[in-house]
Design a protein around this motif. Sequence first.
Motif, PDB file in Angstrom:
ATOM      1  N   CYS A 163      20.777   4.959  46.725  1.00 38.12           N
ATOM      2  CA  CYS A 163      20.877   4.205  45.745  1.00 38.12           C
ATOM      3  C   CYS A 163      22.066   3.439  45.377  1.00 38.12           C
ATOM      4  O   CYS A 163      22.279   2.277  45.325  1.00 38.12           O
ATOM      5  N   GLU A 164      23.119   4.421  45.331  1.00 40.11           N
ATOM      6  CA  GLU A 164      24.549   3.897  45.009  1.00 40.11           C
ATOM      7  C   GLU A 164      24.946   2.920  46.143  1.00 40.11           C
ATOM      8  O   GLU A 164      25.379   2.002  45.920  1.00 40.11           O
ATOM      9  N   VAL A 165      24.726   3.369  47.535  1.00 40.53           N
ATOM     10  CA  VAL A 165      25.080   2.203  48.389  1.00 40.53           C
ATOM     11  C   VAL A 165      24.414   0.874  48.348  1.00 40.53           C
ATOM     12  O   VAL A 165      25.112   0.060  48.550  1.00 40.53           O
ATOM     13  N   LEU A 166      23.002   0.989  48.235  1.00 38.90           N
ATOM     14  CA  LEU A 166      22.618  -0.262  48.055  1.00 38.90           C
ATOM     15  C   LEU A 166      22.906  -1.083  46.923  1.00 38.90           C
ATOM     16  O   LEU A 166      23.114  -2.315  47.092  1.00 38.90           O
ATOM     17  N   ASP A 167      23.103  -0.383  45.683  1.00 36.64           N
ATOM     18  CA  ASP A 167      23.960  -1.200  44.393  1.00 36.64           C
ATOM     19  C   ASP A 167      25.120  -1.865  45.069  1.00 36.64           C
ATOM     20  O   ASP A 167      25.536  -2.849  44.559  1.00 36.64           O
ATOM     21  N   PHE A 168      26.011  -0.808  45.911  1.00 42.97           N
ATOM     22  CA  PHE A 168      27.324  -1.569  46.093  1.00 42.97           C
ATOM     23  C   PHE A 168      27.203  -2.539  46.957  1.00 42.97           C
ATOM     24  O   PHE A 168      28.097  -3.565  46.917  1.00 42.97           O
ATOM     25  N   ILE A 169      26.209  -2.761  47.924  1.00 39.62           N
ATOM     26  CA  ILE A 169      26.080  -3.789  48.585  1.00 39.62           C
ATOM     27  C   ILE A 169      25.550  -4.967  48.036  1.00 39.62           C
ATOM     28  O   ILE A 169      25.972  -6.137  48.114  1.00 39.62           O
ATOM     29  N   VAL A 170      24.472  -4.867  47.111  1.00 36.20           N
ATOM     30  CA  VAL A 170      24.103  -6.040  46.553  1.00 36.20           C
ATOM     31  C   VAL A 170      25.095  -6.554  45.403  1.00 36.20           C
ATOM     32  O   VAL A 170      25.084  -7.692  45.391  1.00 36.20           O
ATOM     33  N   GLU A 171      26.003  -5.767  45.040  1.00 33.83           N
ATOM     34  CA  GLU A 171      27.091  -6.168  44.021  1.00 33.83           C
ATOM     35  C   GLU A 171      27.973  -7.046  45.012  1.00 33.83           C
ATOM     36  O   GLU A 171      28.426  -8.214  44.535  1.00 33.83           O
ATOM     37  N   ARG A 172      28.207  -6.811  46.280  1.00 34.40           N
ATOM     38  CA  ARG A 172      28.819  -7.766  47.342  1.00 34.40           C
ATOM     39  C   ARG A 172      28.156  -9.214  47.201  1.00 34.40           C
ATOM     40  O   ARG A 172      28.786 -10.185  47.191  1.00 34.40           O
ATOM     41  N   LEU A 173      26.979  -9.047  47.350  1.00 32.45           N
ATOM     42  CA  LEU A 173      25.946 -10.167  47.509  1.00 32.45           C
ATOM     43  C   LEU A 173      26.088 -11.095  46.292  1.00 32.45           C
ATOM     44  O   LEU A 173      26.215 -12.345  46.250  1.00 32.45           O
ATOM     45  N   ARG A 174      26.164 -10.357  45.202  1.00 29.74           N
ATOM     46  CA  ARG A 174      26.102 -10.864  43.808  1.00 29.74           C
ATOM     47  C   ARG A 174      27.557 -11.770  43.803  1.00 29.74           C
ATOM     48  O   ARG A 174      27.449 -13.071  43.554  1.00 29.74           O
ATOM     49  N   ASN A 175      28.499 -11.196  44.121  1.00 26.82           N
ATOM     50  CA  ASN A 175      30.069 -11.859  44.209  1.00 26.82           C
ATOM     51  C   ASN A 175      29.917 -13.065  44.972  1.00 26.82           C
ATOM     52  O   ASN A 175      30.499 -14.096  44.595  1.00 26.82           O
ATOM     53  N   ILE A 176      29.254 -12.954  46.180  1.00 31.81           N
ATOM     54  CA  ILE A 176      29.208 -14.186  47.039  1.00 31.81           C
ATOM     55  C   ILE A 176      28.531 -15.298  46.452  1.00 31.81           C
ATOM     56  O   ILE A 176      28.986 -16.667  46.271  1.00 31.81           O
ATOM     57  N   LEU A 177      27.427 -14.955  46.013  1.00 25.65           N
ATOM     58  CA  LEU A 177      26.482 -16.097  45.190  1.00 25.65           C
ATOM     59  C   LEU A 177      27.459 -16.662  44.010  1.00 25.65           C
ATOM     60  O   LEU A 177      27.005 -18.056  43.864  1.00 25.65           O
ATOM     61  N   LEU A 178      27.769 -15.854  43.335  1.00 35.43           N
ATOM     62  CA  LEU A 178      28.815 -16.597  42.186  1.00 35.43           C
ATOM     63  C   LEU A 178      29.865 -17.225  42.830  1.00 35.43           C
ATOM     64  O   LEU A 178      30.142 -18.408  42.042  1.00 35.43           O
ATOM     65  N   GLU A 179      30.352 -17.033  43.915  1.00 31.67           N
ATOM     66  CA  GLU A 179      31.596 -17.579  44.499  1.00 31.67           C
ATOM     67  C   GLU A 179      31.149 -19.108  44.891  1.00 31.67           C
ATOM     68  O   GLU A 179      31.720 -20.158  44.749  1.00 31.67           O
ATOM     69  N   GLU A 180      29.816 -19.156  45.078  1.00 35.17           N
ATOM     70  CA  GLU A 180      29.144 -20.300  45.526  1.00 35.17           C
ATOM     71  C   GLU A 180      29.000 -21.295  44.266  1.00 35.17           C
ATOM     72  O   GLU A 180      28.512 -22.316  44.811  1.00 35.17           O
ATOM     73  N   GLY A 181      28.837 -20.853  43.240  1.00 31.49           N
ATOM     74  CA  GLY A 181      28.681 -21.596  42.041  1.00 31.49           C
ATOM     75  C   GLY A 181      27.495 -21.403  41.332  1.00 31.49           C
ATOM     76  O   GLY A 181      27.051 -22.055  40.342  1.00 31.49           O
ATOM     77  N   TYR A 182      26.589 -20.489  41.705  1.00 33.67           N
ATOM     78  CA  TYR A 182      25.544 -20.035  40.963  1.00 33.67           C
ATOM     79  C   TYR A 182      25.694 -19.607  39.671  1.00 33.67           C
ATOM     80  O   TYR A 182      26.427 -18.975  39.347  1.00 33.67           O
ATOM     81  N   ARG A 183      24.861 -19.670  38.687  1.00 32.19           N
ATOM     82  CA  ARG A 183      24.895 -19.390  37.456  1.00 32.19           C
ATOM     83  C   ARG A 183      24.567 -17.919  37.522  1.00 32.19           C
ATOM     84  O   ARG A 183      23.738 -17.639  38.080  1.00 32.19           O
ATOM     85  N   TYR A 184      25.378 -17.045  36.665  1.00 39.42           N
ATOM     86  CA  TYR A 184      25.002 -15.927  36.527  1.00 39.42           C
ATOM     87  C   TYR A 184      23.834 -15.174  36.224  1.00 39.42           C
ATOM     88  O   TYR A 184      23.426 -14.177  36.848  1.00 39.42           O
ATOM     89  N   ASP A 185      23.008 -15.917  35.324  1.00 41.24           N
ATOM     90  CA  ASP A 185      21.983 -15.487  34.824  1.00 41.24           C
ATOM     91  C   ASP A 185      20.805 -15.474  35.969  1.00 41.24           C
ATOM     92  O   ASP A 185      19.973 -14.825  36.270  1.00 41.24           O
ATOM     93  N   VAL A 186      20.907 -16.900  36.866  1.00 42.20           N
ATOM     94  CA  VAL A 186      20.173 -16.878  37.776  1.00 42.20           C
ATOM     95  C   VAL A 186      20.237 -15.899  38.885  1.00 42.20           C
ATOM     96  O   VAL A 186      19.448 -15.338  39.489  1.00 42.20           O
ATOM     97  N   VAL A 187      21.604 -15.661  39.269  1.00 42.88           N
ATOM     98  CA  VAL A 187      21.871 -14.492  40.038  1.00 42.88           C
ATOM     99  C   VAL A 187      21.365 -13.271  39.938  1.00 42.88           C
ATOM    100  O   VAL A 187      20.543 -12.483  40.450  1.00 42.88           O
ATOM    101  N   ASP A 188      21.521 -12.942  38.694  1.00 36.34           N
ATOM    102  CA  ASP A 188      21.020 -11.591  38.146  1.00 36.34           C
ATOM    103  C   ASP A 188      19.532 -11.316  38.292  1.00 36.34           C
ATOM    104  O   ASP A 188      19.079 -10.318  38.513  1.00 36.34           O
TER     105      ASP A 188
END
Length: 327
Positions: A163-188
């Motif tokens: 689960c920790e590994v999965l969370d770690f990978i998903v956090e990288r995806l979150r960073n990518i989506l935020l860098e693309e300009g999507y709203r944080y609440d939509v991403v979360d």
Amino acid sequence: LDKTHRLVALVADLAEQMGLSADELDLTKRAARLSKADLATQMVIEMTSLQGIMGRYYALDSGEPAAVAQAIFEHYLPRFAGDEMPEARPGLVVGLADRLDTLAGLFAAGLAPTGNKDPFAQRRAALGLVQNLVAWELDFDLEAGLQAAAAHLPLQTSQDTQCEVLDFIVERLRNILLEEGYRYDVVDAVLAAQGRYPSRAARATGELSAWVERPDWNQILPAYSRCVRITRDLEQRFPVDEADFVEPATRQLYAALVSAEDAQRTPGSVDGFLQAFVPMIPAVNRFFDEVLVMTEDARLRKNRLGLLQRIAGLADGVADMSRLEGF
């Protein structure tokens, strides 16, 4: 050599999920077997940036098929921001297996990154993993992939560690989506429901971003949130009995719900969920205007709550709408 053996076994595990044909699987296994051979050469020891590049040349010089040689090179892609992506499936699959094995193994060994320290470049591995899945639009389940990788490790790994590994990978995806300009609440909201499917999550984030910009969004979200807020703290799921609907408003809402549940929807699709829900809004509003949900009659109360629970469940696997601003 141990890692090479794990990669060969893991690409076979991933073959069905990745849609590999029998011929592609043979090529992929061969590429996996040779993928790290160039690391033992003096050329790559002296210039580590040539890993994969030299592997491709050595493979061609040794008479390996061009597709195998290309997969050896492509399994390292992308190597940095803006780098090229694998063009063929064998290189893609070997790269996924390589990164899954690295992340699962290092976390299991207690070597997860801490703070700014990442000596084994695990953040880069996780970024490459999700970038490839999104670029190829693959409906890949990270949780299943990590479980397959863990099964080949020479050490035990717990469910909590996976689960920790999965969370770690998903956090990288979150960073990518935020860098693309999507709203944080939509991403979360999207990642909370389907972060384990990076490509699906990226697509859903784009869809939800379009919905929250609609002029009628301030009617859509409140209607749905009314159904969720009154039921989200309930520990029990209540069955729905159509025979217990005594008010026209309740019967109308149930009919609208059945229609929404019967609608054709792509798994994880925000468009599918909201297009099914929007026609229900008049019935939802009428229900709350005319019906007392928390009536003293326990049978009627549970039946009404069960109805609302099913409406709230329309977003299961799509997005946690409670994370959106204005919920």
